[in-house]
Scaffold this motif. Sequence first.
Motif, PDB file in Angstrom:
ATOM      1  N   ALA A   1       0.651  -1.301   0.019  1.00  0.00           N
ATOM      2  CA  ALA A   1      -0.076  -0.096  -0.077  1.00  0.00           C
ATOM      3  C   ALA A   1       0.837   1.302  -0.153  1.00  0.00           C
ATOM      4  CB  ALA A   1      -0.820   0.019   1.172  1.00  0.00           C
ATOM      5  N   ALA A   2       2.015   1.197   0.788  1.00  0.00           N
ATOM      6  CA  ALA A   2       2.935   2.327   0.960  1.00  0.00           C
ATOM      7  C   ALA A   2       3.483   2.761  -0.364  1.00  0.00           C
ATOM      8  CB  ALA A   2       3.916   2.291   2.053  1.00  0.00           C
TER       9      ALA A   2
ATOM     10  N   ALA B   1       0.871   4.107  -3.055  1.00  0.00           N
ATOM     11  CA  ALA B   1       0.857   5.668  -2.652  1.00  0.00           C
ATOM     12  C   ALA B   1       1.709   6.250  -3.239  1.00  0.00           C
ATOM     13  CB  ALA B   1       0.452   5.934  -1.191  1.00  0.00           C
ATOM     14  N   ARG B   2       3.201   5.864  -3.004  1.00  0.00           N
ATOM     15  CA  ARG B   2       4.236   6.772  -2.937  1.00  0.00           C
ATOM     16  C   ARG B   2       4.758   6.805  -4.549  1.00  0.00           C
ATOM     17  NH1 ARG B   2       7.338   3.899  -0.449  1.00  0.00           N
ATOM     18  NH2 ARG B   2       8.389   2.671  -1.987  1.00  0.00           N
TER      19      ARG B   2
ATOM     20  N   PRO C   1       1.013   8.290  -6.940  1.00  0.00           N
ATOM     21  CA  PRO C   1      -0.018   9.112  -5.863  1.00  0.00           C
ATOM     22  C   PRO C   1      -1.209   9.764  -6.547  1.00  0.00           C
ATOM     23  CG  PRO C   1       1.922  10.436  -6.967  1.00  0.00           C
ATOM     24  CD  PRO C   1       2.098   8.930  -7.492  1.00  0.00           C
ATOM     25  N   HIS C   2      -1.374   9.586  -7.787  1.00  0.00           N
ATOM     26  CA  HIS C   2      -2.831   9.957  -8.291  1.00  0.00           C
ATOM     27  C   HIS C   2      -4.028   8.957  -7.947  1.00  0.00           C
ATOM     28  CE1 HIS C   2      -1.085   7.053 -11.225  1.00  0.00           C
ATOM     29  NE2 HIS C   2      -2.376   6.968 -12.072  1.00  0.00           N
ATOM     30  N   ARG C   3      -3.889   7.994  -7.268  1.00  0.00           N
ATOM     31  CA  ARG C   3      -4.653   6.979  -6.846  1.00  0.00           C
ATOM     32  C   ARG C   3      -5.477   6.090  -7.782  1.00  0.00           C
ATOM     33  NH1 ARG C   3      -8.459   8.265  -3.344  1.00  0.00           N
ATOM     34  NH2 ARG C   3      -7.825   6.841  -1.568  1.00  0.00           N
TER      35      ARG C   3
ATOM     36  N   PHE D   1      -3.752   3.407   4.876  1.00  0.00           N
ATOM     37  CA  PHE D   1      -3.435   3.262   3.608  1.00  0.00           C
ATOM     38  C   PHE D   1      -3.971   4.340   2.557  1.00  0.00           C
ATOM     39  CE2 PHE D   1      -3.382  -1.460   4.590  1.00  0.00           C
ATOM     40  CZ  PHE D   1      -2.078  -1.338   5.127  1.00  0.00           C
ATOM     41  N   ASP D   2      -3.546   5.030   1.722  1.00  0.00           N
ATOM     42  CA  ASP D   2      -3.876   6.040   1.267  1.00  0.00           C
ATOM     43  C   ASP D   2      -3.782   5.383  -0.436  1.00  0.00           C
ATOM     44  OD1 ASP D   2      -5.023   8.396   0.018  1.00  0.00           O
ATOM     45  OD2 ASP D   2      -2.654   9.192  -0.178  1.00  0.00           O
ATOM     46  N   ILE D   3      -4.819   4.491  -0.517  1.00  0.00           N
ATOM     47  CA  ILE D   3      -4.930   3.763  -1.832  1.00  0.00           C
ATOM     48  C   ILE D   3      -6.465   3.676  -2.100  1.00  0.00           C
ATOM     49  CG2 ILE D   3      -2.898   2.736  -2.070  1.00  0.00           C
ATOM     50  CD1 ILE D   3      -4.171   0.026  -1.035  1.00  0.00           C
ATOM     51  N   ASP D   4      -6.881   3.554  -3.321  1.00  0.00           N
ATOM     52  CA  ASP D   4      -8.235   3.827  -3.680  1.00  0.00           C
ATOM     53  C   ASP D   4      -8.667   2.190  -3.901  1.00  0.00           C
ATOM     54  OD1 ASP D   4     -10.852   4.095  -4.547  1.00  0.00           O
ATOM     55  OD2 ASP D   4     -10.247   4.927  -6.707  1.00  0.00           O
TER      56      ASP D   4
END
Length: 416
Positions: free
Chosen positions: A323-324, A327-328, A331-333, A380-383
């Motif tokens: 997930a990291a 996101a890295r 970053p546009h998900r 987790f910054d993912i879609d």
Amino acid sequence: MTPSAPPARVRTPIAVTGLGLLTPGGEGAEATWEAVCAGRSLATRDPALDGLPVDFSCRLPLPEEDIDRAVGRKSWRMGRFAKLAVLAAREAVRDAGLDPATWQGARVATVIGCGMGGTEKWEEQYLRLDRHGPGRVSPLTIPMIIPNLAAGEVSIDLGARGVGLAPATACASGATAIALARDLLAGGLCDVAVAGGTEAAVSRLCVTGFWRMGALSERADAVAGASRPFAADRDGFVLAEGAGVLVLERAADAAARGARPRALLAGCGSTSDAHHPTAPPDGAHGAEAALRTALHEAGLAPDDVDHVNAHGTSTPLNDATEAALIARALPHRPSVTATKGVLGHTLGAAGAIEAALTILTLQHGRVPPIANLQAPAPEFDIDCVTKQPRPQHIRAALSHSFGFGGHNVVLAFTTA
């Protein structure tokens, strides 16, 4: 540290002209596609695992006798993993519109990855030796267990006399096979490549081994909810079996014979972590290098990626690391799915099965949901796609595969 892109290389467009799948979702690519789009886990209690701390798995919904009947008269000499590979390869070749009776077999490569080989035969034959002595051990024990016999039996079955390879990069084996096949085609070493992965390692010893290392879910009271990639309360994967095979050709050759590709294999990235036998390194820089190499080869920028089929094992460390990474690096998900929530973890077959599902996602414009996931863990910054399939126009997608030993493979697919 951001891994640098490799030097430019000559790109040979590679077409995926055929798919073959045999998974817990069913027999054939369409059955598996429907199963993952339904978004319900296929994990069930497994009588063969009775009495073990983890007694559930994701098995094929086909009786052994049906598999043997489909394989034909030579099935008696094969381990289960080889049988599954043969059936998936036949489907892929039919789907490609090719006929092994008429093709130039010396120009057909066979590249079938496998992580474990015939584990059920190891256990069966050892018990014969222990209980009844050497004379009761089958003379076919070795051919039924060595991992390269999946590639060997597919080659024999199809009359494919070109390059034959059997990569073993653990859970990345199927993806490694596809990447190697691409290289063979680009280098002019074959004209057709039958490539993918297979595994049938749901055995008492393998399940116990994975349990002892803490890799398996222990949700015995809620088996259908055990595999939950990217969930906050994930606790491990569910072991599964299956096979996935692609037929690859140079795009110009496919066009010349009037074949319509399902997708293009636009780029491949393969790296090694050189870190630990089973754990990914902090930062996942090896995996990121594989991702960026795949993009570079495909001529894609990160924000060209519309979708990611994640490795998504449902283990605490892998999912957090992946997930990291997403996101890295992206970053546009882009949308993210992880089909192990439905099918379980097929080990050496997973990369090929997920590559095929990524291609079907491109074709159908529909992203399967992640089973047992309401929302990804808050950190987790993912879609993540959840609950139901998501309609989406997808031009480019990535399929991630990571294996014990630090093997990282990322495949980039684009619309044909």
